[in-house]
Design an enzyme around this catalytic site. Structure first.
Site, PDB file in Angstrom:
ATOM      1  N   GLU A 186       1.350  -7.365 -15.718  1.00  0.00           N
ATOM      2  CA  GLU A 186       2.301  -6.612 -14.891  1.00  0.00           C
ATOM      3  C   GLU A 186       1.910  -6.633 -13.548  1.00  0.00           C
ATOM      4  O   GLU A 186       0.957  -6.468 -13.085  1.00  0.00           O
ATOM      5  CB  GLU A 186       2.528  -5.174 -15.421  1.00  0.00           C
ATOM      6  N   ASP A 235     -16.860   0.132 -11.907  1.00  0.00           N
ATOM      7  CA  ASP A 235     -16.715  -0.388 -10.612  1.00  0.00           C
ATOM      8  C   ASP A 235     -15.543   0.172  -9.871  1.00  0.00           C
ATOM      9  O   ASP A 235     -14.852  -0.451  -8.979  1.00  0.00           O
ATOM     10  CB  ASP A 235     -16.645  -1.910 -10.675  1.00  0.00           C
ATOM     11  N   ASN A 240     -10.134  -1.032  -5.858  1.00  0.00           N
ATOM     12  CA  ASN A 240      -9.465  -1.557  -7.097  1.00  0.00           C
ATOM     13  C   ASN A 240      -8.703  -0.607  -7.856  1.00  0.00           C
ATOM     14  O   ASN A 240      -8.338  -0.576  -8.884  1.00  0.00           O
ATOM     15  CB  ASN A 240     -10.525  -2.121  -8.135  1.00  0.00           C
ATOM     16  N   ASP A 252      -8.688  -4.245 -12.126  1.00  0.00           N
ATOM     17  CA  ASP A 252      -9.803  -4.864 -12.196  1.00  0.00           C
ATOM     18  C   ASP A 252     -10.888  -4.297 -13.183  1.00  0.00           C
ATOM     19  O   ASP A 252     -11.907  -3.291 -12.883  1.00  0.00           O
ATOM     20  CB  ASP A 252     -10.718  -5.094 -10.946  1.00  0.00           C
TER      21      ASP A 252
END
Length: 301
Positions: A186, A235, A240, A252
């Site tokens: 998406e 992370d 992100n 991510d």
């Protein structure tokens, strides 16, 4: 001495360029064609949806906007974001026979030379377990999906994480399909004065306090859901996560780790909390990563 007889041919036979290749042939037997590749042109391709195995397609129920027609065409619209291991492009999929079927998606393409050697790979993969029995079955059957799983590609890791997170109800882009080292998902957008644009990273925005508070509640809920499932983003940062209006969206995900199975799982979680809390403090919210971490641990055990 014998001589090879010299045959005489009609003059017009000796000059084939002067004749039409279909001359003298019944027209009902004559047809012309163009190859599909030539027809589509550069930057366009036929959708491979019908060629993909079930595990290479997004989870059901699928959103209404997902185009599954075998006659759909994918068109590259240009690059959206560059990264160390992968680039993200915009790609339009449309069935030319269905009016209004066009949809723009994000196509994340891992580089062929890098997708197997993700930076800091060892720290993330340590203790990673095969949680999906369907992946194990695919490995045993040596299916197309099983071969991709066996290759240990980071595209596979992100695909599995996206599917898992979507099924858990987390705010992540819907994963449409994976094909080799390309993931279609998406496209997260915002409406800016009637113009559809890519949602900015959280690090780039300075929203009103009410929106900031809403983002923090969404973050807490998302992290709590992850740890309850035994997972850590690994992370997470304002770079992100996307600010899609009032909605926070996490992206991510190739480095998602097992909270308990990975020896550094707790460290990764605390770092995720610290990275995000630093941004919220910079936007005027009094939050502490250690308090958030402790709250999450209560959900985990």
């Amino acid at each position: 001495m014998s001589h090879t007889p010299h045959h005489q041919f009609p003059e017009d036979f000796l000059r084939p360029d002067d004749r039409s290749p279909t001359e003298g042939i019944d027209e009902s037997f004559v047809f012309s064609y163009d190859t599909y590749a030539d027809e589509l042109g550069e930057g366009r391709r036929w959708s491979r949806w019908e060629d993909l195995e079930a595990l290479m397609k997004g989870p059901e129920p699928r959103p209404d906007w997902v185009v599954t027609s075998s006659g759909a065409i994918d068109t590259d619209l240009g690059i959206l974001k560059t990264g160390k291991e992968a680039n993200v492009f915009l790609l339009e999929r449309e069935d030319p026979h269905v009016s209004g079927s066009d949809v723009v998606m994000a196509a994340k393409r891992y580089r062929d030379t890098d997708h197997r050697t993700f930076h800091r790979a060892a720290a993330y993969t340590e203790g990673r377990s095969m949680k999906r029995s369907r992946d194990e079955r695919a490995l045993k059957r040596k299916s197309t999906w099983g071969k991709q799983v066996a290759a240990g590609e980071w595209a596979i890791s992100e695909w599995n994480a996206l599917r898992r997170c979507w099924e858990l109800g987390l705010p992540v882009p819907y994963p449409v399909q994976i094909d080799g080292t390309e993931i279609l998902m998406e496209w997260i957008t915002v409406d800016v004065d009637g113009v559809i644009e890519t949602a900015p990273r959280v690090a780039q925005v300075r929203p009103e306090r009410e929106v900031v508070e809403g983002y923090y509640e969404q973050l807490r809920d998302a992290l709590a859901t992850l740890v309850q499932a035994g997972l850590v983003h690994g992370d997470l940062s304002p770079y992100n996560t996307l600010a899609a209006g009032d909605r926070l969206v996490v992206i991510d995900l190739p480095q998602v780790v097992d909270l308990v199975g990975n020896p550094r799982g707790m460290d990764f979680l605390l770092r995720d909390c610290a990275n995000m809390c630093a941004w919220f403090r910079s936007r005027g919210l009094e939050v502490d990563e250690h308090d958030l971490f402790g709250e999450l641990m209560a959900h985990a055990f």
